[in-house]
Design an enzyme around this catalytic site. Sequence first.
Site, PDB file in Angstrom:
ATOM      1  N   ASP A  63      70.643  63.308  54.473  1.00  0.00           N
ATOM      2  CA  ASP A  63      71.269  64.218  53.534  1.00  0.00           C
ATOM      3  C   ASP A  63      70.315  64.335  52.335  1.00  0.00           C
ATOM      4  O   ASP A  63      69.365  63.552  52.211  1.00  0.00           O
ATOM      5  CB  ASP A  63      72.616  63.589  53.129  1.00  0.00           C
ATOM      6  N   ASP A  65      71.278  65.838  48.520  1.00  0.00           N
ATOM      7  CA  ASP A  65      71.843  65.590  47.190  1.00  0.00           C
ATOM      8  C   ASP A  65      72.532  64.240  47.142  1.00  0.00           C
ATOM      9  O   ASP A  65      73.414  63.943  47.962  1.00  0.00           O
ATOM     10  CB  ASP A  65      72.861  66.682  46.825  1.00  0.00           C
TER      11      ASP A  65
HETATM   12  P1  TMP Z   1      74.230  67.563  50.175  1.00  0.00           P
HETATM   13  O1  TMP Z   1      74.784  67.866  51.526  1.00  0.00           O
HETATM   14  O2  TMP Z   1      72.728  67.748  50.116  1.00  0.00           O
HETATM   15  O3  TMP Z   1      74.657  66.251  49.642  1.00  0.00           O
HETATM   16  O4  TMP Z   1      74.808  68.676  49.159  1.00  0.00           O
HETATM   17  C1  TMP Z   1      76.148  68.797  48.882  1.00  0.00           C
HETATM   18  C2  TMP Z   1      76.540  68.277  47.534  1.00  0.00           C
HETATM   19  O5  TMP Z   1      76.465  69.350  46.573  1.00  0.00           O
HETATM   20  C3  TMP Z   1      77.991  67.846  47.529  1.00  0.00           C
HETATM   21  O6  TMP Z   1      78.103  66.452  47.351  1.00  0.00           O
HETATM   22  C4  TMP Z   1      78.625  68.553  46.365  1.00  0.00           C
HETATM   23  C5  TMP Z   1      77.484  69.173  45.616  1.00  0.00           C
HETATM   24  N1  TMP Z   1      77.801  70.469  44.975  1.00  0.00           N
HETATM   25  C6  TMP Z   1      77.546  70.593  43.624  1.00  0.00           C
HETATM   26  O7  TMP Z   1      77.085  69.651  42.976  1.00  0.00           O
HETATM   27  N2  TMP Z   1      77.809  71.784  43.020  1.00  0.00           N
HETATM   28  C7  TMP Z   1      78.333  72.856  43.694  1.00  0.00           C
HETATM   29  O8  TMP Z   1      78.559  73.917  43.091  1.00  0.00           O
HETATM   30  C8  TMP Z   1      78.583  72.701  45.104  1.00  0.00           C
HETATM   31  C9  TMP Z   1      79.161  73.837  45.890  1.00  0.00           C
HETATM   32  C10 TMP Z   1      78.284  71.487  45.707  1.00  0.00           C
HETATM   33 MG    MG Z   2      74.977  64.269  49.474  1.00  0.00          MG
END
Ligand code: TMP
Ligand code: MG
Length: 317
Positions: A63, A65
């Site tokens: 993953d 974030d």
């Molecule tokens: P990931 O799959 O790379 O972890 O990305 C998803 C993450 O993004 C999830 O944990 C929630 C975050 N997110 C935000 O921080 N801001 C937003 O506006 C959205 C839609 C998701």
């Molecule tokens: Mg994540």
Amino acid sequence: MIYQIPWIYTPVRSILAVWHQLTKTEIPELSKGSVMMRDRRRVEETIRAMSRAGAGRLQVISDFDMTLSRFAHNGRRVPTTHNILDNRLLINEECTIKMKELLNTYYPIEIDASRSAEEKLPFMVEWWTKVHELLIEQRIRKDMLAQAVKESRTMLRDGYKVFFDGLHQSRVPLLIFSAGVGDVLEEVIRQNQVFHSNVHVISNYMDFDHTGVLRAFKGQLIHTFNKREGAVTQAAALSQLRGRPNVLLLGDSLGDLTMADGVSDPRHVLTVGFLNDQVEERKESYVNAFDVVLVRDETMDVPNAILRSITSCGDGK
Ligand code: TMP
Ligand code: MG
């Protein structure tokens, strides 16, 4: 070691050396205070089996974030790829406020330990859809993305360079599977000089018109709890990942556990989960779900140690 003593009969020494090689625990990082494991013996056995098979049989699925990127730094949250877009070069103040409101509404649902993934799913679709609509209204310009990333406080976890460079050197493919924004994610790893040729990204990509203005998002929406669909369709189609049945999976959400569902005939799958937030409430479910849980650990120390162990032995194809 006894098998290093010269007067011991040579075949005995060889057997002892092989035995030591097969049973040794060379991962002191697993004893770090941040590490929790349901079954340490199984973890070590899996790592040994993956080590014997070597780098040539391995793929890493991660993953992005809050897994490859840090959760916090000096007590402040580090922006996700969506939040990097919160820059006046790209969006206005009204949009910032609305995105924050959505984050405050939906993020607590995403990490709520009392709800199942099925219960969370419709809320995640709602969140992502609303945010993407807002971003499209802002007519974001492609040529401004790099500058927004430069101006952001984005940070990868400590030890990220060893992680990315090591995988590249060992020719192990790295699939980054993210519900974030692919264009921003690529820019982050490019600016950190780790967007190597072994890196493949599955994510939400922006669709720009011929003047470079955002007009839509491409393909099927990816959110935290539908990664399985992307794994089965998109990841399974990547030829670079074929013939690599051993998987090291890294994530920070229980939804990330489905990222390896597209691997055909998986042999050994070791899952590592970063538990960044709501630690007490989620500890039990994380320890039950992931093989290794890293509690408030902003480093890549443990994944790097596991990879060092796997790629330093075996056939290394
Ligand atoms: P990931 O799959 O790379 O972890 O990305 C998803 C993450 O993004 C999830 O944990 C929630 C975050 N997110 C935000 O921080 N801001 C937003 O506006 C959205 C839609 C998701
Ligand atoms: Mg994540």
